[in-house]
Motif scaffolding. Structure first.
Motif, PDB file in Angstrom:
ATOM      1  N   MET A 214       0.806  -1.216   0.000  1.00  0.00           N
ATOM      2  CA  MET A 214       0.000   0.000   0.000  1.00  0.00           C
ATOM      3  C   MET A 214       0.841   1.270   0.000  1.00  0.00           C
ATOM      4  O   MET A 214       0.380   2.304  -0.438  1.00  0.00           O
ATOM      5  CB  MET A 214      -0.982  -0.001   1.167  1.00  0.00           C
ATOM      6  CG  MET A 214      -2.085  -1.036   1.035  1.00  0.00           C
ATOM      7  SD  MET A 214      -2.935  -1.065  -0.566  1.00  0.00           S
ATOM      8  CE  MET A 214      -3.744   0.514  -0.569  1.00  0.00           C
ATOM      9  N   ALA A 215       2.082   1.206   0.453  1.00  0.00           N
ATOM     10  CA  ALA A 215       2.945   2.389   0.414  1.00  0.00           C
ATOM     11  C   ALA A 215       3.461   2.634  -1.007  1.00  0.00           C
ATOM     12  O   ALA A 215       3.451   3.758  -1.496  1.00  0.00           O
ATOM     13  CB  ALA A 215       4.111   2.227   1.377  1.00  0.00           C
ATOM     14  N   VAL A 216       3.900   1.586  -1.671  1.00  0.00           N
ATOM     15  CA  VAL A 216       4.397   1.676  -3.050  1.00  0.00           C
ATOM     16  C   VAL A 216       3.822   0.474  -3.801  1.00  0.00           C
ATOM     17  O   VAL A 216       4.452  -0.582  -3.865  1.00  0.00           O
ATOM     18  CB  VAL A 216       5.937   1.676  -3.111  1.00  0.00           C
ATOM     19  CG1 VAL A 216       6.412   1.810  -4.551  1.00  0.00           C
ATOM     20  CG2 VAL A 216       6.518   2.780  -2.251  1.00  0.00           C
ATOM     21  N   PRO A 217       2.622   0.623  -4.381  1.00  0.00           N
ATOM     22  CA  PRO A 217       1.960  -0.524  -4.992  1.00  0.00           C
ATOM     23  C   PRO A 217       2.586  -1.004  -6.299  1.00  0.00           C
ATOM     24  O   PRO A 217       2.503  -2.178  -6.628  1.00  0.00           O
ATOM     25  CB  PRO A 217       0.533  -0.036  -5.226  1.00  0.00           C
ATOM     26  CG  PRO A 217       0.633   1.448  -5.245  1.00  0.00           C
ATOM     27  CD  PRO A 217       1.788   1.807  -4.373  1.00  0.00           C
TER      28      PRO A 217
ATOM     29  N   ASP B 155      -1.137   6.459  -2.114  1.00  0.00           N
ATOM     30  CA  ASP B 155      -2.228   7.438  -2.171  1.00  0.00           C
ATOM     31  C   ASP B 155      -2.818   7.509  -3.567  1.00  0.00           C
ATOM     32  O   ASP B 155      -4.027   7.630  -3.741  1.00  0.00           O
ATOM     33  CB  ASP B 155      -1.745   8.821  -1.746  1.00  0.00           C
ATOM     34  CG  ASP B 155      -1.421   8.908  -0.267  1.00  0.00           C
ATOM     35  OD1 ASP B 155      -1.877   8.037   0.498  1.00  0.00           O
ATOM     36  OD2 ASP B 155      -0.708   9.854   0.124  1.00  0.00           O
ATOM     37  N   GLY B 156      -1.956   7.443  -4.584  1.00  0.00           N
ATOM     38  CA  GLY B 156      -2.421   7.490  -5.969  1.00  0.00           C
ATOM     39  C   GLY B 156      -3.288   6.295  -6.317  1.00  0.00           C
ATOM     40  O   GLY B 156      -4.308   6.424  -7.000  1.00  0.00           O
ATOM     41  N   LEU B 157      -2.895   5.117  -5.847  1.00  0.00           N
ATOM     42  CA  LEU B 157      -3.679   3.908  -6.109  1.00  0.00           C
ATOM     43  C   LEU B 157      -5.047   4.005  -5.447  1.00  0.00           C
ATOM     44  O   LEU B 157      -6.076   3.750  -6.084  1.00  0.00           O
ATOM     45  CB  LEU B 157      -2.951   2.665  -5.610  1.00  0.00           C
ATOM     46  CG  LEU B 157      -3.753   1.361  -5.734  1.00  0.00           C
ATOM     47  CD1 LEU B 157      -3.772   0.886  -7.171  1.00  0.00           C
ATOM     48  CD2 LEU B 157      -3.194   0.299  -4.823  1.00  0.00           C
ATOM     49  N   VAL B 158      -5.073   4.386  -4.173  1.00  0.00           N
ATOM     50  CA  VAL B 158      -6.356   4.489  -3.453  1.00  0.00           C
ATOM     51  C   VAL B 158      -7.241   5.550  -4.091  1.00  0.00           C
ATOM     52  O   VAL B 158      -8.449   5.342  -4.274  1.00  0.00           O
ATOM     53  CB  VAL B 158      -6.120   4.775  -1.953  1.00  0.00           C
ATOM     54  CG1 VAL B 158      -7.414   5.122  -1.246  1.00  0.00           C
ATOM     55  CG2 VAL B 158      -5.454   3.576  -1.290  1.00  0.00           C
ATOM     56  N   ALA B 159      -6.669   6.686  -4.491  1.00  0.00           N
ATOM     57  CA  ALA B 159      -7.456   7.745  -5.135  1.00  0.00           C
ATOM     58  C   ALA B 159      -8.020   7.266  -6.469  1.00  0.00           C
ATOM     59  O   ALA B 159      -9.189   7.514  -6.781  1.00  0.00           O
ATOM     60  CB  ALA B 159      -6.596   8.993  -5.337  1.00  0.00           C
TER      61      ALA B 159
ATOM     62  N   SER C 266     -13.822  -0.965  -8.909  1.00  0.00           N
ATOM     63  CA  SER C 266     -12.387  -0.751  -9.119  1.00  0.00           C
ATOM     64  C   SER C 266     -11.704  -2.081  -8.925  1.00  0.00           C
ATOM     65  O   SER C 266     -12.071  -2.862  -8.044  1.00  0.00           O
ATOM     66  CB  SER C 266     -11.814   0.243  -8.108  1.00  0.00           C
ATOM     67  OG  SER C 266     -12.243   1.540  -8.406  1.00  0.00           O
ATOM     68  N   MET C 267     -10.726  -2.321  -9.771  1.00  0.00           N
ATOM     69  CA  MET C 267      -9.980  -3.561  -9.662  1.00  0.00           C
ATOM     70  C   MET C 267      -8.505  -3.308  -9.893  1.00  0.00           C
ATOM     71  O   MET C 267      -8.129  -2.488 -10.732  1.00  0.00           O
ATOM     72  CB  MET C 267     -10.498  -4.593 -10.651  1.00  0.00           C
ATOM     73  CG  MET C 267     -11.774  -5.225 -10.156  1.00  0.00           C
ATOM     74  SD  MET C 267     -12.847  -5.854 -11.424  1.00  0.00           S
ATOM     75  CE  MET C 267     -13.584  -4.389 -12.069  1.00  0.00           C
ATOM     76  N   ALA C 268      -7.705  -3.996  -9.103  1.00  0.00           N
ATOM     77  CA  ALA C 268      -6.252  -3.971  -9.287  1.00  0.00           C
ATOM     78  C   ALA C 268      -5.792  -5.411  -9.426  1.00  0.00           C
ATOM     79  O   ALA C 268      -6.291  -6.307  -8.738  1.00  0.00           O
ATOM     80  CB  ALA C 268      -5.566  -3.303  -8.098  1.00  0.00           C
ATOM     81  N   TYR C 269      -4.870  -5.609 -10.335  1.00  0.00           N
ATOM     82  CA  TYR C 269      -4.296  -6.931 -10.577  1.00  0.00           C
ATOM     83  C   TYR C 269      -3.179  -7.128  -9.562  1.00  0.00           C
ATOM     84  O   TYR C 269      -2.249  -6.341  -9.486  1.00  0.00           O
ATOM     85  CB  TYR C 269      -3.747  -6.981 -11.992  1.00  0.00           C
ATOM     86  CG  TYR C 269      -3.395  -8.350 -12.529  1.00  0.00           C
ATOM     87  CD1 TYR C 269      -3.095  -9.426 -11.706  1.00  0.00           C
ATOM     88  CD2 TYR C 269      -3.353  -8.558 -13.893  1.00  0.00           C
ATOM     89  CE1 TYR C 269      -2.778 -10.657 -12.228  1.00  0.00           C
ATOM     90  CE2 TYR C 269      -3.029  -9.791 -14.433  1.00  0.00           C
ATOM     91  CZ  TYR C 269      -2.743 -10.830 -13.589  1.00  0.00           C
ATOM     92  OH  TYR C 269      -2.418 -12.056 -14.102  1.00  0.00           O
TER      93      TYR C 269
ATOM     94  N   ASP D 156      -1.395  -3.535  -9.678  1.00  0.00           N
ATOM     95  CA  ASP D 156      -1.532  -2.747 -10.901  1.00  0.00           C
ATOM     96  C   ASP D 156      -2.997  -2.401 -11.122  1.00  0.00           C
ATOM     97  O   ASP D 156      -3.830  -3.286 -11.320  1.00  0.00           O
ATOM     98  CB  ASP D 156      -0.994  -3.513 -12.105  1.00  0.00           C
ATOM     99  CG  ASP D 156       0.515  -3.656 -12.083  1.00  0.00           C
ATOM    100  OD1 ASP D 156       1.178  -2.794 -11.474  1.00  0.00           O
ATOM    101  OD2 ASP D 156       1.030  -4.618 -12.677  1.00  0.00           O
ATOM    102  N   PHE D 157      -3.306  -1.106 -11.092  1.00  0.00           N
ATOM    103  CA  PHE D 157      -4.671  -0.617 -11.289  1.00  0.00           C
ATOM    104  C   PHE D 157      -4.970  -0.516 -12.787  1.00  0.00           C
ATOM    105  O   PHE D 157      -4.162  -0.034 -13.560  1.00  0.00           O
ATOM    106  CB  PHE D 157      -4.832   0.760 -10.627  1.00  0.00           C
ATOM    107  CG  PHE D 157      -6.088   1.463 -11.026  1.00  0.00           C
ATOM    108  CD1 PHE D 157      -7.301   1.073 -10.491  1.00  0.00           C
ATOM    109  CD2 PHE D 157      -6.068   2.501 -11.935  1.00  0.00           C
ATOM    110  CE1 PHE D 157      -8.478   1.704 -10.867  1.00  0.00           C
ATOM    111  CE2 PHE D 157      -7.226   3.145 -12.306  1.00  0.00           C
ATOM    112  CZ  PHE D 157      -8.426   2.747 -11.767  1.00  0.00           C
ATOM    113  N   TYR D 158      -6.146  -1.004 -13.167  1.00  0.00           N
ATOM    114  CA  TYR D 158      -6.659  -0.846 -14.525  1.00  0.00           C
ATOM    115  C   TYR D 158      -8.096  -0.348 -14.413  1.00  0.00           C
ATOM    116  O   TYR D 158      -8.850  -0.813 -13.558  1.00  0.00           O
ATOM    117  CB  TYR D 158      -6.659  -2.182 -15.285  1.00  0.00           C
ATOM    118  CG  TYR D 158      -5.281  -2.738 -15.532  1.00  0.00           C
ATOM    119  CD1 TYR D 158      -4.568  -2.379 -16.668  1.00  0.00           C
ATOM    120  CD2 TYR D 158      -4.704  -3.622 -14.638  1.00  0.00           C
ATOM    121  CE1 TYR D 158      -3.298  -2.897 -16.899  1.00  0.00           C
ATOM    122  CE2 TYR D 158      -3.437  -4.139 -14.857  1.00  0.00           C
ATOM    123  CZ  TYR D 158      -2.743  -3.777 -15.992  1.00  0.00           C
ATOM    124  OH  TYR D 158      -1.491  -4.281 -16.213  1.00  0.00           O
ATOM    125  N   THR D 159      -8.503   0.555 -15.287  1.00  0.00           N
ATOM    126  CA  THR D 159      -9.862   1.093 -15.219  1.00  0.00           C
ATOM    127  C   THR D 159     -10.882  -0.005 -15.485  1.00  0.00           C
ATOM    128  O   THR D 159     -10.595  -1.011 -16.135  1.00  0.00           O
ATOM    129  CB  THR D 159     -10.069   2.245 -16.227  1.00  0.00           C
ATOM    130  OG1 THR D 159      -9.833   1.751 -17.542  1.00  0.00           O
ATOM    131  CG2 THR D 159      -9.151   3.410 -15.921  1.00  0.00           C
TER     132      THR D 159
END
Length: 109
Positions: free
Chosen positions: A8-11, A18-22, A34-37, A50-53
């Motif tokens: 969570m600090a550096v995904p 913070d960018g990932l959560v936002a 929302s989904m992250a791989y 890894d966040f993907y829309t």
């Protein structure tokens, strides 16, 4: 400690925590999900989120009601998906929070 906690600090190489959560929160509001791989080493330990829309993901329930996720048409094991569903009656594909809010406001008029 959950194996995603440390990520969570550096995904990943492109986002801060913070960018990932936002991104995930905004995507849930706009698209309902929302989904992250969850990327894993061969030993199963997670090393990246890894966040993907949402428009790149698909989810269907199999005959036993278990969600089957795919990203750009490629099956992704459910254990490798961090899924934040929005409000939902089915539990796997949420409705956009902004749309639900607009409907609620229209009922007030």
């Amino acid at each position: 400690e959950h194996d995603l906690y440390g990520l969570m600090a550096v995904p990943n190489d492109n986002q801060t925590g913070d960018g990932l959560v936002a991104a995930m929160a905004a995507n849930t509001c706009a698209y309902g999900n929302s989904m992250a791989y969850i990327r894993r080493f061969a030993n199963g330990k997670a090393y990246a989120l890894d966040f993907y829309t949402s428009e790149l993901w698909q989810v269907e329930l199999d005959s036993q009601g278990v969600p089957q996720f795919s990203l750009n048409g490629e099956l992704v094991p459910s254990a490798d998906v961090l899924h934040w569903p929005g409000m939902s009656l089915g539990g796997y594909w949420g409705i956009p929070t902004l749309l639900a809010g607009a409907d609620a406001l229209m009922m007030q008029v």
